[in-house]
Scaffold this motif. Structure first.
Motif: not given
Length: 443
Positions: A84-85, A104-105, A227-228, A321-323
């Motif tokens: 992850q970031y 973002t998810g 962040l979704a 970004s979460g996958t």
């Protein structure tokens, strides 16, 4: 957001109808200064000045924050054993620093938390940083009897249990990969750095105070930055305050923690040539849907059924970004993997333990990635995303590389994961509904 638009439409309809039925009349509303409403009260000039100062400060803050942008350091979770970031955020008053997954998810922003004695020393929270809610003067629990809990937060997995009016609103937030977090909802202040070096405080942000969680997604993290795009996400609050854009650039996923880029809310100052495509915010809410119409390997457009990209038929594509890896519907997955496989015929196939990827190979005898064709995602309208080869042929162990794709089944939403996105600048404009992107070193 949708509810506000509906109300405006209702008011507009009413006014139009009234105007049509009273062509010769004029609407007149009587206006009075507030002091005339209380003729027996004595309003000191100091009170008026104080109120005006407060209002002016609010206006000034709005103008300043619209010009500036929020800036959060962004780094790979490689050193923490996470795919992850991470970004650092400061929560509460006084502000405490926490390391959170940039996702973002998902919609909910949460941190490991102790509230009314719950969470302290329990399971995985025992050796982690924990936010102690009672020590923050800005922490406000969301009650379980409120409309916010019973109606507005249902999509964020709020629970219906409410033994008494003082009980906080609980949640059991579920992620697509099977991970989950449990806790209570609250309104809290988050402090962020600005691009001018100062700080800004985002007051009244909905957060989760998580007393427990499960799943490997949170390894090395103290929580999640949701962040979704939805009414209660961090993105909604931040883009409203700093302008309708946010951007990030993901460094190579193998980078160490001392290498970082930035997550920025507001317009980026980078002057690079970008490609732009449509960002459909209403197609697969609350995700960032992109209109991919095909994939090619070099000049060879792959024969992928169009329904794979059609969100109305159970397909479609999101940027997440979460996958970590890129998930493709079975029909697209087979054609991409078989197309790349032709260029890897001389390499030995291997199956590393614990790696959920079908096609991996031994490169100890040598491998020239430049001989692989360029993978290209084609967007409706003509924009093309050409990820770096190391983004779709990924290192998983010493001497072992894998094709960075996983089959998502049929029908399925295609997901462009964070490894595929690395070393690109991505700018999400949630007002114009556009996505702009360009190759970048992220430094």
């Amino acid at each position: 957001m949708k509810r506000t638009r509906s109300l405006l439409c209702l008011i507009t309809t009413f006014l139009i109808a009234a105007a049509d039925s009273t062509e010769d009349t004029v609407m007149r509303l009587k206006m009075s200064h507030r002091d005339t409403l209380f003729p027996t009260s004595f309003h000191r000039i100091e009170d008026i000045i104080s109120d005006d100062h407060k209002r002016h400060n609010l206006i000034s803050q709005k103008r300043k924050t619209k010009k500036e942008g929020a800036k959060l350091a962004l780094r790979s979770g490689f050193d923490y054993g996470a795919a992850q970031y991470f970004a650092d955020v400061r929560v509460g008053t006084p502000a405490k620093r926490f390391r959170v997954v940039v996702d973002t998810g998902s919609e909910l922003t949460w941190v490991n938390c102790m509230f009314r004695g719950k969470g302290k020393g329990k399971g995985k929270l025992k050796k982690r940083r924990v936010f102690r809610a009672e020590e923050s003067s800005s922490f406000r629990q969301v009650g379980c009897l409120t409309q916010t809990c019973k109606v507005d937060l249902v999509n964020l997995f709020s629970l219906s249990s409410c033994p008494n009016p003082t009980t906080p609103c609980s949640y059991d937030y579920r992620y697509a990969d099977g991970s989950a977090a449990q806790g209570v909802f609250a309104k809290e202040t988050i402090t962020v750095g600005l691009t001018n070096g100062r700080v800004a405080r985002l007051h009244g942000l909905l957060i989760g105070c998580s007393s427990s969680f499960n799943g490997d997604s949170f390894q090395g993290a103290d929580g999640v930055l949701g962040l979704a795009l939805s009414d209660y996400s961090f993105t909604s609050k931040a883009t409203n305050l700093f302008g309708g854009k946010f951007s990030y650039c993901l460094v190579d996923h193998r980078s160490h923690k001392n290498v970082s880029s930035y997550l920025i809310f507001g317009s980026t100052t980078k002057t690079i040539t970008t490609r732009t495509t449509t960002l459909d915010l209403n197609l697969i809410p609350p995700f960032y849907a992109i209109d991919i119409i095909g994939i090619s390997l070099g000049d060879d457009m792959l024969d992928i059924p169009p329904q794979v990209w059609d969100a109305t038929s159970g397909g479609g594509t999101i940027l997440d970004s979460g996958t970590s890896l890129t998930l493709l519907a079975e029909a697209a997955y087979k054609r991409v993997v078989s197309g790349l496989e032709r260029y890897l015929m001389g390499l030995k196939r291997v199956k590393p333990e614990g790696i959920p990827i079908e096609y991996c190979f031994d490169v100890t005898s040598g491998f020239n990635e430049t001989k692989l064709p360029q993978l290209i995602f084609h967007f409706k309208g003509g924009a093309r995303f050409e990820p770096h080869r190391r983004s779709y042929v990924v290192d998983v162990a010493h001497g072992v590389k894998c094709l960075g794709f996983v089959s998502a089944g049929t029908p399925a939403t295609n997901v462009v994961g964070n490894i595929m996105q690395q070393n690109y600048l991505w700018e999400f404009d949630v007002v114009a509904s556009t996505l702009s992107f360009a190759p970048s070193s992220c430094l």
